[in-house]
Design a protein around this motif. Structure first.
Motif, PDB file in Angstrom:
ATOM      1  N   SER A 294      20.602 -43.866  27.750  1.00 28.22           N
ATOM      2  CA  SER A 294      19.869 -44.723  28.683  1.00 28.22           C
ATOM      3  C   SER A 294      19.201 -45.831  27.871  1.00 28.22           C
ATOM      4  O   SER A 294      19.721 -46.246  26.831  1.00 28.22           O
ATOM      5  CB  SER A 294      18.854 -43.891  29.473  1.00 28.22           C
ATOM      6  N   ARG A 295      18.046 -46.288  28.323  1.00 28.01           N
ATOM      7  CA  ARG A 295      17.311 -47.320  27.600  1.00 28.01           C
ATOM      8  C   ARG A 295      15.821 -47.038  27.747  1.00 28.01           C
ATOM      9  O   ARG A 295      15.385 -46.412  28.713  1.00 28.01           O
ATOM     10  CB  ARG A 295      17.653 -48.699  28.143  1.00 28.01           C
ATOM     11  N   ASP A 296      15.056 -47.532  26.766  1.00 35.93           N
ATOM     12  CA  ASP A 296      13.617 -47.321  26.845  1.00 35.93           C
ATOM     13  C   ASP A 296      12.936 -48.557  27.447  1.00 35.93           C
ATOM     14  O   ASP A 296      13.610 -49.490  27.913  1.00 35.93           O
ATOM     15  CB  ASP A 296      13.035 -46.936  25.487  1.00 35.93           C
ATOM     16  N   ALA A 297      11.606 -48.560  27.423  1.00 37.75           N
ATOM     17  CA  ALA A 297      10.854 -49.623  28.086  1.00 37.75           C
ATOM     18  C   ALA A 297      11.098 -50.998  27.478  1.00 37.75           C
ATOM     19  O   ALA A 297      10.849 -52.026  28.128  1.00 37.75           O
ATOM     20  CB  ALA A 297       9.356 -49.290  28.043  1.00 37.75           C
ATOM     21  N   ASP A 298      11.588 -51.021  26.249  1.00 37.69           N
ATOM     22  CA  ASP A 298      11.924 -52.295  25.603  1.00 37.69           C
ATOM     23  C   ASP A 298      13.388 -52.678  25.793  1.00 37.69           C
ATOM     24  O   ASP A 298      13.834 -53.696  25.257  1.00 37.69           O
ATOM     25  CB  ASP A 298      11.623 -52.217  24.104  1.00 37.69           C
ATOM     26  N   GLY A 299      14.129 -51.841  26.516  1.00 35.11           N
ATOM     27  CA  GLY A 299      15.548 -52.102  26.714  1.00 35.11           C
ATOM     28  C   GLY A 299      16.427 -51.604  25.592  1.00 35.11           C
ATOM     29  O   GLY A 299      17.644 -51.841  25.591  1.00 35.11           O
ATOM     30  N   ALA A 300      15.860 -50.888  24.628  1.00 32.97           N
ATOM     31  CA  ALA A 300      16.641 -50.370  23.509  1.00 32.97           C
ATOM     32  C   ALA A 300      17.373 -49.097  23.917  1.00 32.97           C
ATOM     33  O   ALA A 300      16.870 -48.314  24.734  1.00 32.97           O
ATOM     34  CB  ALA A 300      15.722 -50.080  22.332  1.00 32.97           C
ATOM     35  N   PRO A 301      18.568 -48.834  23.366  1.00 28.97           N
ATOM     36  CA  PRO A 301      19.286 -47.594  23.687  1.00 28.97           C
ATOM     37  C   PRO A 301      18.452 -46.372  23.324  1.00 28.97           C
ATOM     38  O   PRO A 301      17.773 -46.353  22.291  1.00 28.97           O
ATOM     39  CB  PRO A 301      20.552 -47.683  22.825  1.00 28.97           C
ATOM     40  N   ALA A 903      -1.475 -37.980   9.358  1.00 27.89           N
ATOM     41  CA  ALA A 903      -0.368 -37.094   9.740  1.00 27.89           C
ATOM     42  C   ALA A 903       0.106 -37.406  11.149  1.00 27.89           C
ATOM     43  O   ALA A 903       0.487 -36.518  11.908  1.00 27.89           O
ATOM     44  CB  ALA A 903      -0.804 -35.635   9.651  1.00 27.89           C
ATOM     45  N   LYS A 904       0.090 -38.683  11.490  1.00 25.24           N
ATOM     46  CA  LYS A 904       0.441 -39.111  12.843  1.00 25.24           C
ATOM     47  C   LYS A 904       1.930 -38.940  13.103  1.00 25.24           C
ATOM     48  O   LYS A 904       2.768 -39.325  12.288  1.00 25.24           O
ATOM     49  CB  LYS A 904       0.038 -40.580  12.997  1.00 25.24           C
ATOM     50  N   TYR A 905       2.278 -38.354  14.261  1.00 27.55           N
ATOM     51  CA  TYR A 905       3.675 -38.316  14.712  1.00 27.55           C
ATOM     52  C   TYR A 905       3.927 -39.557  15.564  1.00 27.55           C
ATOM     53  O   TYR A 905       3.246 -39.776  16.564  1.00 27.55           O
ATOM     54  CB  TYR A 905       3.978 -37.057  15.524  1.00 27.55           C
ATOM     55  N   TRP A 906       4.913 -40.338  15.176  1.00 33.10           N
ATOM     56  CA  TRP A 906       5.275 -41.536  15.926  1.00 33.10           C
ATOM     57  C   TRP A 906       6.586 -41.301  16.660  1.00 33.10           C
ATOM     58  O   TRP A 906       7.602 -40.999  16.025  1.00 33.10           O
ATOM     59  CB  TRP A 906       5.450 -42.734  14.987  1.00 33.10           C
ATOM     60  N   PRO A 907       6.605 -41.392  17.974  1.00 34.13           N
ATOM     61  CA  PRO A 907       7.881 -41.263  18.695  1.00 34.13           C
ATOM     62  C   PRO A 907       8.802 -42.422  18.312  1.00 34.13           C
ATOM     63  O   PRO A 907       8.334 -43.546  18.109  1.00 34.13           O
ATOM     64  CB  PRO A 907       7.476 -41.328  20.158  1.00 34.13           C
ATOM     65  N   PRO A 908      10.093 -42.189  18.211  1.00 33.83           N
ATOM     66  CA  PRO A 908      11.013 -43.256  17.778  1.00 33.83           C
ATOM     67  C   PRO A 908      11.345 -44.268  18.873  1.00 33.83           C
ATOM     68  O   PRO A 908      11.838 -45.351  18.572  1.00 33.83           O
ATOM     69  CB  PRO A 908      12.259 -42.484  17.348  1.00 33.83           C
ATOM     70  N   VAL A 909      11.120 -43.901  20.136  1.00 37.35           N
ATOM     71  CA  VAL A 909      11.422 -44.815  21.247  1.00 37.35           C
ATOM     72  C   VAL A 909      10.266 -44.804  22.228  1.00 37.35           C
ATOM     73  O   VAL A 909       9.446 -43.892  22.245  1.00 37.35           O
ATOM     74  CB  VAL A 909      12.729 -44.418  21.981  1.00 37.35           C
TER      75      VAL A 909
END
Length: 933
Positions: A294-301, A903-909
């Motif tokens: 699908s795509r995320d809020a930025d339109g990225a796959p 130790a922040k977890y950053w979501p990739p999308v």
């Protein structure tokens, strides 16, 4: 410290503090108040006293030592394979992969979703079909699902399903189990002998290569089946498909099978990842899980589970499959095996197996031994009249296991582990000297390319593979990062000591059909585990064969069906199911040939006993069973459970208690003693087998004595018993995990775990109740091991949805609780006994802080469409972008209160558009260009 002290998160001081917060002096006082006295059990489990970790490992070493690791050349869908060490250590033995949950929160599951997309691409490429799902439980259940898929998709009105006689015998057993309750006639036809197809049938199943090893051209059969409106399933060996023409090339509709030989250990039968693929036009009928792009809020796959809210949750009693899981961990291993070897490497492995088989065939033929088939891939069946048992015994003495087909035939299966020494030992067992050539018949050669995507060409060095696996695991959130407070799913500690034996060769490298003399350790372990589970639940007999909770449900209902039929009460076919039940319950009942009648729940979430009485009265003569979850799906100890059991029994029905919530009962109540007749148990919940990112699971079925004779039987043994998995003990390779848990916890530790699980849930409920209403409660306002937080009033007042809260929790470093089940617009929280007080407080603090953010939306400080919840989760890229136009600061977006900046977890999308993915179904690897900026 004992193992129980390590397993249970809150220590004595923490428990005292938590008890004080909810107003109880002791854990026993809490449990006495929470659990209705009518089901309360005050005894002590008759289990061995708790062993230390060192003692348990020593005992497992002794059990493992009773198994004999021989060279397996039995075949039948199970083959020797080399698990690349980089995959074994960094996937199978890595908690970043095995402690993850099903990827229902896709923003924090991108790593394993990519691995599963690789799996689907691998399967579609090799089978030549357009869409594959993210794995099935094993080959037998995959083929059974293919049969029912064909039934609902075929134009034919016939109830006949044609099965080629050269089908794997365990697959045939499962097909018969699944077909009979649904009114399907499985008709075995010897197509190789020229037997004609019937005039009408809705589906055709062929094995490719056959169980005998024979490779046949099925194109004519496919054409003939299509002419009468039937669909064709090819059970294909994926390794063979690197050389042989694919099912798609001959027009097959469905392909099914196993990926075990792609680097997944034998494990005495499992767990392994089955596969199921379909041609275009059938993808929306595909059971199980399906990964899509699908795509995320930025339109990225971005990847997500496609069509995930279908089948059991929407269709319920109209569902055509009860499969709600996959074999994700094993599918990841198989996909990475293909990534590591690439198309050329897989072809070399296939050519090696074929070459060894051809060498054996040449020597046998040169010595005058008749071969059953002149065209084969890796398996040769020799005809040795009256000598078969003698040949098999001679090979076994040399350390090689062959397949005894019957008194006159022996099968020899080669694989990537087969060496010239193995070939020599096999020939010696036949009394044949090496040498000679056998003119292999013309194979239907593959004409199409496969595994052309760059991912299958980029990671062939160990360095590249190691980094690829690390990159993917870094994109995910698993228990090794923090708490996963999912209600109904019991995401608790999977201790390293429990996991360690899974990789031992004495457990990992045993064929499920190895001679009994070689499997004494496994049989002893299984017998002990079944006995312990029976004691824990109060039942009389247990079978560990079901390799998922859904299969345990089916096995339990089939036992009830068998019991009624044995008494001449074939008319009993109504299954009562509460409206709150998990969707698999209804689907399983239908698959067991029952009619579903829904029983209402009252305003407190309990089964409505008045409606139950009315439904029993209406259907008394036809009542077969009731399925209930206890504690209830709403996380409450219902007071009326004993009355419910009595009413159903008085009407001649049986009581099925779903064991999903057994973590709230062990040591305090036993279903087999408070009125239930049968339960399935989720070893991947209460008994610590890890979820593996969505599988493996194990769902043993436990019954009282009168149902014991109707438990699943060995699929290779003749008889009327039904088999639900392709191996007698299902996913035996991971049973040492639950064995170790029970052995190390002991009776006192198990009861303590239950008490603390209930304590943590009530502690969370007490801390959050003034911020989010707790929807249901039982005695004295207490919940069981989980609580439901009601967000609906906040959503109505502010527009902030349950999805917004779930995604915002990612920014705080948490996996969300269960969303909108069993009540839409709510969060179901299950803290488990393994999370310590600091983590429980961190979660509560995060939820309270989120409530404060919602209040700011309500006050108009932030617009409804521009606040930290609406735009959650926030990626590092979003927070560090050159432009920031939001009404709230970057710091609050990325580092909300309580988050450790180091130790922040950053979501990739960013948040993924699910509806777009369902409308635009893409279920194989996208091109690299799709990810370019």
């Amino acid at each position: 410290m004992t193992f129980a002290d390590r397993h249970i998160g809150p220590d004595a001081d923490a428990q005292t503090q938590m008890l004080k917060a909810i107003g109880y002096a002791s854990l026993d006082a809490l449990m006495d108040a929470a659990i209705p006295e009518v089901i309360r059990w005050h005894g002590t489990l008759e289990l061995p006293a708790a062993a230390s970790e060192e003692e348990a490992i020593a005992e497992l070493r002794e059990l493992a030592g009773r198994n004999t690791v021989a060279t397996s050349m039995i075949g039948l869908g199970y083959y020797g394979t080399h698990t690349p060490a980089v995959i074994r250590r960094n996937v199978l033995e890595n908690p970043a992969w095995y402690t993850a949950y099903t990827p229902y929160q896709p923003e924090i599951s991108q790593g394993r979703l990519e691995a599963l997309l690789n799996f689907q691409t691998m399967v579609t490429d090799l089978t030549g079909l357009t869409t594959a799902n993210a794995s099935m439980l094993d080959e037998g259940t995959a083929v059974a699902e293919a049969m029912t898929l064909a039934r609902r998709s075929s134009r034919s009105k016939s109830s006949v399903y044609v099965v080629d006689a050269d089908t794997l015998p365990q697959t045939l057993a499962i097909l018969r189990t699944r077909a009979e309750p649904l009114g399907i006639e499985v008709r075995l036809v010897d197509l190789d002998a020229g037997a004609a197809l019937p005039a009408e049938f809705f589906g055709l199943h062929v094995q490719y290569p056959g169980a005998s090893g024979a490779v046949r051209d099925h194109a004519g059969l496919v054409e003939a089946a299509h002419a009468v409106g039937a669909l064709v399933t090819v059970a294909a060996d994926l390794l063979a498909l690197t050389l042989l023409r694919s099912p798609g090339e001959i027009g097959a509709d469905i392909a099914a099978g196993t990926t075990q030989r792609f680097g997944v250990p034998l494990g005495f039968g499992g767990p392994h990842a089955g596969y199921l693929a379909v041609r275009a036009g059938l993808e929306r009928s595909l059971p199980g899980r399906l990964v899509g792009v699908s795509r995320d809020a930025d339109g990225a796959p971005a990847y997500r589970l496609a069509l995930q809210t279908r089948e059991q949750h929407i269709r319920r009693e109209r569902a055509t499959s009860n499969i709600c899981t996959a074999q994700v961990l094993l599918a990841v291993m198989a996909s990475m095996y293909a990534v590591y070897h690439g198309p050329a490497g897989l072809r070399r492995i296939a050519e090696h197996a074929h070459r060894q088989a051809s060498t054996i065939a040449g020597a046998l033929a040169g010595a005058g031994v008749e071969l059953a088939a002149g065209t084969f891939f890796d398996t040769v069946t020799a005809v040795v009249p009256g000598r078969a048992a003698e040949v098999v015994a001679a090979a076994e003495r040399a350390g090689v296991n062959l397949r005894l087909v019957d008194a006159d035939r022996v099968s020899v299966a080669c694989d990537e582990t087969t060496t010239p020494a193995h070939v020599s030992a096999v020939l010696a067992a036949f009394g044949v000297e090496p040498g000679g050539e056998f003119p292999v018949g013309a194979l239907p050669v593959r004409a199409t390319e496969y595994l052309t995507h760059p991912v299958f060409h980029a990671h062939h060095s160990e360095t590249a593979m190691l980094r690829y696996l690390r990159k993917l695991s870094d994109r995910d959130y698993a228990l090794d990062r923090g708490m996963i407070p999912l209600g109904s799913c019991t995401m608790k500690l999977n201790a390293t000591t429990e996991m360690e034996p899974v990789s031992w060769p004495e457990f990992a490298n045993i064929h499920p059909y190895a001679p009994a003399s070689q499997t004494a350790g496994y049989e002893a372990l299984v017998a002990q585990l079944e006995q312990w589970l029976a004691e824990v639940t109060g039942y009389d007999a247990v079978s560990v064969q079901p390799n998922a909770g859904s299969q345990g449900e089916l096995a339990g209902l089939l036992a009830i069906r068998g019991y009624h039929r044995s008494r001449g009460e074939t008319h009993r076919d109504v299954c009562l199911i509460p409206s709150s039940a998990h969707g698999t319950n209804a689907a399983s009942a239908v698959m067991a040939g029952m009619r579903v009648v829904v029983v209402a729940c009252d305003d407190n979430g309990n089964v409505d006993l008045t409606d139950l009485a009315a439904k029993i009265d209406k259907h008394a003569d036809a009542l077969a069973a009731i399925m209930v979850t206890y504690p209830s799906t709403h996380g409450v100890y219902e007071k009326g459970i004993a009355e419910l059991c009595g009413a159903v029994h008085d009407a001649g029905g049986q009581v099925y208690v779903d064991g999903a919530n057994l973590n709230a009962l062990v040591g305090y109540a036993r279903p087999g003693r408070f009125g239930a007749d049968v339960s399935h148990l989720n070893l991947h919940k209460t008994f610590c087998i890890p979820h593996g990112g969505g599988g493996p699971g194990v769902g043993p079925v436990a019954v009282r004595a009168h149902l014991a004779e109707f438990l699943p039987g060995d699929p290779l043994e003749p008889g009327e018993h039904h088999a639900v998995s392709a191996a007698a003990h299902g996913s035996a390779g991971i049973l040492p995990i639950s064995w170790a848990y029970l052995r190390m916890m002991g009776p006192e530790g198990l009861a303590a775990a239950t008490g603390v699980a209930v304590l943590t849930a009530n502690y969370v409920a007490a801390r959050l109740r003034e911020h989010f209403p707790v929807l249901y409660a039982g005695n004295e306002g207490l919940v069981a091991h989980e609580c439901i937080l009601d967000l609906r009033p906040l959503t109505k007042a502010t527009g902030v949805s349950v999805d917004d809260v779930a995604k915002r929790l990612i920014d705080y470093g948490f996996h969300a609780p269960t969303m909108s089940f069993p009540v839409a617009g709510t969060l179901m929280v299950e803290p488990t006994e393994s999370e310590d007080l600091a983590e429980l407080d961190r979660f509560c603090d995060a939820m309270i802080a989120i409530k404060g953010e919602i209040d700011r939306v309500a006050a108009g400080e932030w617009p409804r469409d521009d606040n930290p919840l609406h735009h959650a989760p926030h990626t590092a890229a979003a927070v560090t972008a050159d432009e920031w136009s939001h009404a709230y600061p970057r710091s609050l977006a990325g580092f909300p209160a309580g988050v450790d900046r180091t130790a922040k977890y950053w979501p990739p999308v960013r948040r993924i558009d699910g509806a777009y993915g369902d409308r635009n179904l893409v279920c194989s690897c996208p091109s690299p260009e799709a990810f370019e900026d």
